[in-house]
Design a protein around this motif. Structure first.
Motif, short mmCIF file in Angstrom:
data_model
loop_
_atom_site.label_atom_id
_atom_site.label_comp_id
_atom_site.label_asym_id
_atom_site.label_seq_id
_atom_site.Cartn_x
_atom_site.Cartn_y
_atom_site.Cartn_z
N GLU A 194 8.64 12.36 13.35
CA GLU A 194 9.28 12.15 12.01
C GLU A 194 9.08 11.08 11.02
OE1 GLU A 194 10.83 12.81 14.87
OE2 GLU A 194 12.33 14.58 14.71
N LEU A 195 8.79 9.91 11.96
CA LEU A 195 8.61 8.67 11.30
C LEU A 195 7.07 8.64 10.57
CD1 LEU A 195 9.80 6.11 13.65
CD2 LEU A 195 10.54 6.27 11.48
N LEU A 196 6.27 9.22 11.32
CA LEU A 196 4.73 9.76 10.88
C LEU A 196 4.82 10.76 9.57
CD1 LEU A 196 2.59 9.84 14.01
CD2 LEU A 196 2.71 8.05 12.67
N HIS A 197 5.71 11.60 9.74
CA HIS A 197 5.66 12.51 8.49
C HIS A 197 6.38 11.66 7.51
CE1 HIS A 197 6.36 16.26 6.30
NE2 HIS A 197 7.50 16.00 6.21
N ALA A 198 7.37 10.95 7.61
CA ALA A 198 7.88 10.27 6.32
C ALA A 198 6.92 9.22 5.90
CB ALA A 198 9.25 9.38 6.87
N ALA A 199 6.06 8.70 6.47
CA ALA A 199 4.98 7.89 6.04
C ALA A 199 4.05 8.62 5.28
CB ALA A 199 4.41 7.29 7.21
N ALA A 200 3.84 9.90 5.81
CA ALA A 200 2.79 10.67 5.15
C ALA A 200 2.96 11.17 3.81
CB ALA A 200 2.33 11.74 6.06
N ILE A 201 4.41 11.55 3.72
CA ILE A 201 5.01 12.08 2.32
C ILE A 201 5.76 11.15 1.64
CG2 ILE A 201 5.08 14.33 3.55
CD1 ILE A 201 8.07 14.26 3.22
N GLY A 202 5.78 10.13 2.08
CA GLY A 202 6.41 8.81 1.37
C GLY A 202 8.11 9.09 1.35
N GLY A 203 8.66 9.57 2.34
CA GLY A 203 9.97 9.88 2.27
C GLY A 203 10.61 10.92 3.27
N GLY A 204 11.70 11.51 3.04
CA GLY A 204 12.03 12.63 4.03
C GLY A 204 13.03 11.95 4.75
N TYR A 205 13.36 12.73 5.79
CA TYR A 205 14.51 12.30 6.71
C TYR A 205 14.23 12.16 8.27
CZ TYR A 205 17.67 14.15 2.85
OH TYR A 205 18.27 14.25 1.86
N VAL A 206 14.88 11.09 8.72
CA VAL A 206 14.58 10.73 10.09
C VAL A 206 15.68 10.52 11.20
CG1 VAL A 206 13.54 8.93 11.78
CG2 VAL A 206 12.48 9.41 9.43
N PRO A 207 15.94 11.02 12.39
CA PRO A 207 17.04 10.97 13.14
C PRO A 207 17.35 9.50 13.55
CG PRO A 207 15.09 11.90 14.29
CD PRO A 207 14.74 11.89 12.89
N VAL A 208 18.68 9.32 13.37
CA VAL A 208 19.25 7.91 13.85
C VAL A 208 20.12 8.21 15.21
CG1 VAL A 208 20.37 5.87 13.31
CG2 VAL A 208 18.71 6.83 11.70
N PRO A 209 20.08 7.37 16.16
CA PRO A 209 21.15 7.79 17.23
C PRO A 209 22.31 7.67 16.77
CG PRO A 209 19.06 6.35 18.03
CD PRO A 209 19.20 6.58 16.43
N ALA A 210 23.32 8.62 17.15
CA ALA A 210 24.80 8.49 16.90
C ALA A 210 25.07 8.53 15.55
CB ALA A 210 25.65 7.34 17.29
N VAL A 211 24.03 8.96 14.70
CA VAL A 211 24.31 9.17 13.19
C VAL A 211 23.94 10.63 12.80
CG1 VAL A 211 23.89 8.48 10.82
CG2 VAL A 211 24.21 6.84 12.74
N GLY A 212 22.53 10.68 13.12
CA GLY A 212 22.01 12.04 12.82
C GLY A 212 20.88 11.95 11.69
N GLU A 213 20.36 12.78 10.71
CA GLU A 213 19.53 12.68 9.81
C GLU A 213 19.72 11.94 8.60
OE1 GLU A 213 16.28 14.52 10.02
OE2 GLU A 213 16.79 15.22 11.89
N VAL A 214 18.86 10.93 8.45
CA VAL A 214 19.02 9.90 7.41
C VAL A 214 17.65 9.73 6.53
CG1 VAL A 214 19.60 7.51 6.90
CG2 VAL A 214 20.75 8.61 8.89
N GLY A 215 18.11 9.67 5.39
CA GLY A 215 16.91 9.63 4.43
C GLY A 215 16.22 8.49 4.57
N ALA A 216 15.03 8.32 4.24
CA ALA A 216 13.98 7.21 4.87
C ALA A 216 13.37 6.68 3.39
CB ALA A 216 12.83 7.63 5.63
#
Length: 763
Positions: free
Chosen positions: A72-94
């Motif tokens: 997810e982190l590599l995908h966010a870097a590739a597209i310049g954004g997106g969502y990444v999972p955070v423990p105990a929180v869930g999907e969060v915008g990057a």
């Protein structure tokens, strides 16, 4: 020492300065990356951030090895954004900022900083800070991988630190931008650095904000450069770093630069609150000049510092404007008005020019607030501000001093009549009704004028004194300051001080005006009226101090004193004269008292302490008081009625009379205002109006008491119209308690005689 500002922009600079100092002190790239990701996460208030380098997660903060969301982190870097999972929180915008260390091939994921923060997304200021940190980190990592890293890092650190100090110490913006251009020259060695910014009036044109070595034809060619033209213009239009290394043959070349033997140039965009507003460029005459990746990073980092400086300047300008302007109307506030008045007065003393100040106070503005609500009052103030501004000349200043008070500064007056002409235009503009929530409202004002000259002194204070004279003369008019008015203002201040002491020292007395039955001619009650026995000035009538008491808030204590004293006196008279049938003790309530949550408890306490039957107490309320927060007023009056007291509308017919309000409120009595009594004569218009009020009261089941009866003919006519009760000088003036008690003696004697002859006696 200058203390750094904590404005959003200024605090970002402090964070960036600390960040650059920390990573510049590291000895190797892995350490710089690890420290960098920690500091970046902390700076933007996030627990989770990562650095993508060479197609992998090189460093991360906030995830354990087993929970690191690599894909997810590599995908966010590739597209310049997106969502990444955070423990105990869930999907969060990057949020992503390019790190651009320069070793990743085009097909690999771009080197980036990825910040994942739960809750609100990053603000524009935070995004600018993130880009600045990413640029500085990328540059540091590059230098750590070169042979001359120590020297280059030290020079870079010193250059950036100097810029950061000038921003955080709130140096003038032109000085900061010049420091950035000088650092560009020092770190890159090019002869022609410049900072171009969009023209505020024409955003498609760039102007030179700061430059070195740009003279003659070069200066002319940079001035008013079109966006998209040349290297600097392309950086703005394309939103990216532009590098031209064979300048003489390149199509982007500018003739003046080509003629000046420029061999290479590059430029990078400059941002303000996320928008591209210019570019930082550099150009060289060195043959064969080539810009290395670290040099490109240096220019990018310097451009980010320019962005932070511009953000900070805009933030400070906005904060300064907010501090010096009224948030509701947008007019200058009291602080800015005083500053402009001080400067104008100083100029006038040197040049002999004439000044004037107009002090405007809206008439009966509180009635609008009380009847239609505070939002309607705000809408009216905004419209008043607009109309005031429309009446002024180019160099004049209108300000809102607070509440419903406005002031106008007039400079360079050609003659004394100009100030009065402006004031006249203001009165004329305000005479037109204002449509507020479908209802026409009038915003008339009283205006005081003070012109500079001998004996005037403080112009604003003098204009204020003249405004009070205008109000005293009948409102809705203007008055020109005269020295005697200042003494009147001083006397008013002294009276306010004395009134405060009068409440504390018990100088306030309650006098009582009798109320008679117009049918039987018998005394049925009294109205309690406050009087002030000043130790030096003697008895002061209520018209001289009640408005002042309402203005200062002392009316609360005065009203409570009158209520308790009136209840005590009524109870004492009922005991001393049991056969007099004293049915009513009438007490006026102020607007402030009706607004107080403790009013019902005060009334209950006064009745209990005096042992007065609640039915003997009549509380008088003006019509305008019933037009405020209606639900609250109804609830307050219902609570009073539950105590057993009676309620009256005072001065009925002079306010916003409405059958709807009369039916909604739990009223018992209408008190006919004195103007309807003054002209009573059979067949007159006043006669018809008075008769209509009497009929209205009868139809609604309300008693009617006529106020201000001064002659016997008025009493007789009111009786013939069916009015039940009356009071006024014809019967008696308000009297101290001892003299009022004497009015009860003949009533008691007559009742006693009637009882001896067998007539019924009611208690």
């Amino acid at each position: 020492m200058t203390t750094p500002s904590r404005s959003p922009g200024g605090w970002s600079i402090q964070q960036l300065a600390e960040f650059v100092a920390a990573i510049s002190a590291t000895d190797d790239a892995p350490t710089a990356l690890r420290l960098g990701v920690e500091r970046i996460a902390e700076a933007v208030g996030s627990r989770t951030a990562a650095i993508i380098l060479d197609g992998t997660v090189a460093s991360a903060q906030g995830w354990t090895a087993g929970t690191l969301p690599t894909e997810e982190l590599l995908h966010a870097a590739a597209i310049g954004g997106g969502y990444v999972p955070v423990p105990a929180v869930g999907e969060v915008g990057a949020a992503v900022a390019r790190l651009d260390v320069g070793q990743s091939p085009p097909e690999r994921v771009p080197d980036s900083v990825v910040v994942v923060r739960p809750g609100a997304s990053l603000t524009r200021v935070e995004l600018t800070l993130l880009r600045g940190m990413a640029s500085s980190l990328a540059l540091t990592v590059r230098l750590l991988r070169t042979r001359d890293e120590a020297k280059q890092r030290q020079e870079l650190f010193e250059g950036l630190s100097a810029i950061q100090r000038s921003i955080s110490h709130r140096a003038p913006l032109p000085e900061v931008l010049t420091a950035i251009v000088e650092a560009t020259h020092h770190l890159l060695g090019d002869e022609l650095p410049a900072l171009l910014l969009r023209d505020l009036d024409d955003p498609e044109v760039l102007d030179v904000a700061a430059a070195l070595g740009v003279e003659g034809k070069l200066a002319v060619s940079l001035k008013r450069r079109a966006v998209g033209e040349g290297v600097g213009g392309r950086a703005v239009s394309e939103g990216r770093l532009v590098v031209v290394e064979d300048y003489q043959s390149h199509p982007s070349a500018i003739d003046a630069f080509r003629d000046d033997d420029v061999t290479a140039a590059m430029a990078v965009p400059v941002h303000e609150n996320g928008e591209i507003i210019g570019s930082l460029m550099t150009a060289s005459r060195e043959p064969g000049r080539r810009y290395s990746k670290p040099e490109q990073d240096i220019l990018t980092s310097l451009a980010e510092h320019a962005s932070l400086a511009l953000n900070d300047a805009k933030t400070v300008a906005a904060m300064t404007h907010q501090a010096l302007h009224d948030s509701l109307t947008g007019l200058p506030n009291r602080v800015l008005f005083h500053d402009r008045l001080d400067h104008a007065s100083a100029r006038a003393e040197r040049s002999g020019e004439r000044l004037a100040v107009l002090f405007c106070d809206l008439d009966r503005f509180k009635t609008v607030n009380d009847s239609l609500g505070h939002q309607a009052g705000d809408d009216l103030l905004v419209e008043v501000a607009r109309r005031l501004s429309s009446c002024l000349r180019g160099g004049d200043t209108a300000a809102r001093l607070g509440g419903d008070e406005f002031a106008i500064l007039l400079e360079e007056l050609e003659g004394p009549e100009v100030a009065e002409a402006v004031a006249g235009r203001v009165l004329e503009a305000l005479a037109e009704p204002v449509l507020i929530r479908g209802r026409e409202v009038f915003a008339r004002a009283s205006i005081g004028i003070a012109r500079s000259g001998p004996g005037v002194g403080d112009l604003l204070r003098s204009a204020d004194a003249a405004m009070y004279r205008a109000k005293a003369d009948g409102r809705g008019r203007l008055a020109v300051f005269e020295p005697a008015m200042q003494q009147a203002a001083v006397d008013k201040l002294d009276l306010e001080t004395d009134l405060q002491r009068a409440v504390e020292r018990g100088e306030l007395e309650v006098h009582y005006q009798p109320i008679f039955s117009l049918r039987e001619g018998e005394l049925v009650g009294f109205e309690a009226l406050v009087r002030w026995r000043h130790p030096e000035k003697g008895l002061i009538p209520p018209g001289s101090f009640i408005p002042l008491a309402e203005e200062t808030g002392l009316i609360d204590a005065i009203g409570r004193h009158v209520l308790y004293e009136a209840c005590r006196q009524a109870a004492a008279w009922r005991v001393a004269h049991p056969v007099a049938r004293l049915a009513t003790m009438s007490v006026n309530l102020s607007v402030r008292q009706l607004d107080q949550p403790g009013l019902v408890d005060d009334v209950a306490g006064a009745l209990a302490k005096a042992r007065l039957p609640p039915s003997c107490l009549l509380l008088e309320i003006t019509e305008t008081m019933l037009m405020g927060d209606t639900d609250q007023v109804v609830a307050r009056l219902d609570a009073l009625k539950s105590l057993g007291v009676r309620l009256a509308i005072d001065d009925f017919g002079t306010g916003y009379s409405s059958l709807r309000y009369l039916r909604r409120f739990p009223l018992d009595v209408l008190k006919m205002a004195k103007p309807f009594v003054d002209g009573l004569a059979a067949g007159s218009r006043d006669d018809a109006l008075a008769g209509a009020i009497v009929d209205l009261g009868a139809n609604l089941g309300l008693d009617v008491i006529a106020e201000g009866i001064e002659i016997v003919e008025q009493a007789d006519r009111l009786g013939a119209l069916g009015c039940g009760y009356g009071q006024g000088f014809h019967f008696a003036r308000p009297l101290p308690a001892l003299q009022s008690a004497a009015l009860l003696l003949p009533v008691s004697a007559a009742r006693a005689a009637g009882a001896a002859l067998g007539a019924p006696v009611a208690s």
